[in-house]
Design a protein around this motif. Structure first.
Motif, PDB file in Angstrom:
ATOM      1  N   VAL A  81     -46.865  11.029  12.240  1.00 62.66           N
ATOM      2  CA  VAL A  81     -45.568  11.446  11.350  1.00 62.66           C
ATOM      3  C   VAL A  81     -46.174  11.736  10.048  1.00 62.66           C
ATOM      4  N   ARG A 116     -49.178  12.484   8.843  1.00 61.03           N
ATOM      5  CA  ARG A 116     -49.879  13.667   8.539  1.00 61.03           C
ATOM      6  C   ARG A 116     -48.928  14.902   8.803  1.00 61.03           C
ATOM      7  N   MET A 117     -48.084  14.913   9.641  1.00 61.37           N
ATOM      8  CA  MET A 117     -47.148  15.929   9.655  1.00 61.37           C
ATOM      9  C   MET A 117     -46.108  16.181   8.347  1.00 61.37           C
ATOM     10  N   LEU A 118     -45.932  15.123   7.655  1.00 63.30           N
ATOM     11  CA  LEU A 118     -45.267  15.114   6.442  1.00 63.30           C
ATOM     12  C   LEU A 118     -46.113  15.599   5.455  1.00 63.30           C
ATOM     13  N   ASP A 169     -48.139  18.185   5.976  1.00 63.96           N
ATOM     14  CA  ASP A 169     -47.773  19.594   6.341  1.00 63.96           C
ATOM     15  C   ASP A 169     -46.379  20.053   5.521  1.00 63.96           C
ATOM     16  N   LEU A 170     -45.467  19.142   5.647  1.00 66.13           N
ATOM     17  CA  LEU A 170     -44.040  19.550   5.224  1.00 66.13           C
ATOM     18  C   LEU A 170     -44.115  19.694   3.829  1.00 66.13           C
ATOM     19  N   ASP A 225     -42.000  21.405  11.643  1.00 63.70           N
ATOM     20  CA  ASP A 225     -42.206  20.143  11.409  1.00 63.70           C
ATOM     21  C   ASP A 225     -40.813  19.600  11.535  1.00 63.70           C
ATOM     22  N   VAL A 246     -39.517  18.639  14.877  1.00 67.33           N
ATOM     23  CA  VAL A 246     -40.106  17.402  15.495  1.00 67.33           C
ATOM     24  C   VAL A 246     -39.352  16.185  15.151  1.00 67.33           C
ATOM     25  N   LEU A 247     -38.928  16.127  14.034  1.00 65.44           N
ATOM     26  CA  LEU A 247     -38.252  14.990  13.137  1.00 65.44           C
ATOM     27  C   LEU A 247     -36.867  15.011  13.628  1.00 65.44           C
ATOM     28  N   ARG A 253     -43.670  27.239   9.359  1.00 67.67           N
ATOM     29  CA  ARG A 253     -44.373  25.916   9.432  1.00 67.67           C
ATOM     30  C   ARG A 253     -43.465  24.637   9.136  1.00 67.67           C
ATOM     31  N   GLY A 254     -42.674  24.831   8.082  1.00 64.34           N
ATOM     32  CA  GLY A 254     -41.918  23.640   7.715  1.00 64.34           C
ATOM     33  C   GLY A 254     -40.761  23.345   8.757  1.00 64.34           C
TER      34      GLY A 254
END
Length: 237
Positions: free
Chosen positions: A93, A95-97, A99-100, A165, A168-169, A161-162
């Motif tokens: 999570v 690492r995903m944030l 990207d966000l 993300d 997924v959240l 992309r955002g």
């Protein structure tokens, strides 16, 4: 006492940057006493990035390093009950944030449909910042986006992309409680840092439209937000 240095507040959130708000929320949820110092100039920060802390003369940058330092030094138990699988989830999570972050930042500074509202709202709340200074920051961020890569995308590609993300959240954040159960952990603080900077901003980006359309994301954001309020803090002490 520990001092947190981060960007200014905006639109009702304690830091208009996801990373600073993540650390702020973590300290509040974990019960760490601290002083919050808002600054605009990050040139003196480690690696020139906010947030950072000064704790008994020790300076530490990077939100994850700050949280790790606080957990170790103050023996915080906020994540103590997490399983190995839950800790892996937290890592992913985080690492995903990361990207966000770039898409959220792009929506404010790069997309000319939303930049004027962001600029005007910021200056209205922080009039010591000039329009000229804000334009210089916009040009600086444009360079950052180009070299990072998000600035070479079309707006539709960037938001895709955002939104991926956020999807997924939306699939992992529960309708009630928190990501790993009845009590919040560092994962919830991280998610709040970014969701709050989307949900509470009155700028109708595609990211905000997605968050506001998902009741579980809004509820999670508002649960954490309420826990950080002065009234909630005083009543819990």
């Amino acid at each position: 006492m520990l001092t947190l240095y981060s960007y200014p507040d905006l639109f009702g959130v304690a830091d208009n940057n996801g990373y600073g708000l993540k650390v702020y929320a973590f300290f509040k949820l974990a019960g760490v006493p601290f002083v919050h110092a808002h600054i605009f100039d990050a040139s003196a920060a480690p690696r020139g990035q906010l947030p950072y802390i000064v704790d008994e003369g020790e300076t530490i940058g990077d939100s994850e390093a700050i949280i790790a330092h606080a957990i170790a030094k103050y023996r915080l138990t906020i994540d103590a009950a997490l399983s190995a699988a839950q800790r892996r989830t937290n890592h992913l999570v985080t690492r995903m944030l990361d990207d966000l972050y770039w898409v959220m930042s792009y929506s404010r500074w790069q997309d000319d449909r939303y930049y004027p509202a962001f600029r005007d709202g910021f200056i209205a709340q922080h009039p010591q910042v000039s329009a000229e200074g804000f334009e210089k920051a916009k040009a600086y961020n444009s360079q950052r986006y180009h070299y990072q890569g998000i600035g070479r995308y079309t707006p539709e590609q960037a938001y895709a992309r955002g939104l991926a993300d956020l999807k997924v959240l939306a699939e992992m954040v529960p309708a009630a409680g928190f990501v790993h159960g009845a009590s919040p952990t560092s994962c919830d603080a991280g998610i709040y840092g970014f969701l709050a900077n989307i949900h509470y901003f009155p700028i109708p980006t595609p990211l905000k439209a997605f968050v506001d359309a998902h009741a579980n994301l809004v509820a999670h954001c508002e649960r954490i937000h309420a826990m950080l309020s002065p009234a909630s803090q005083s009543s819990s002490q």
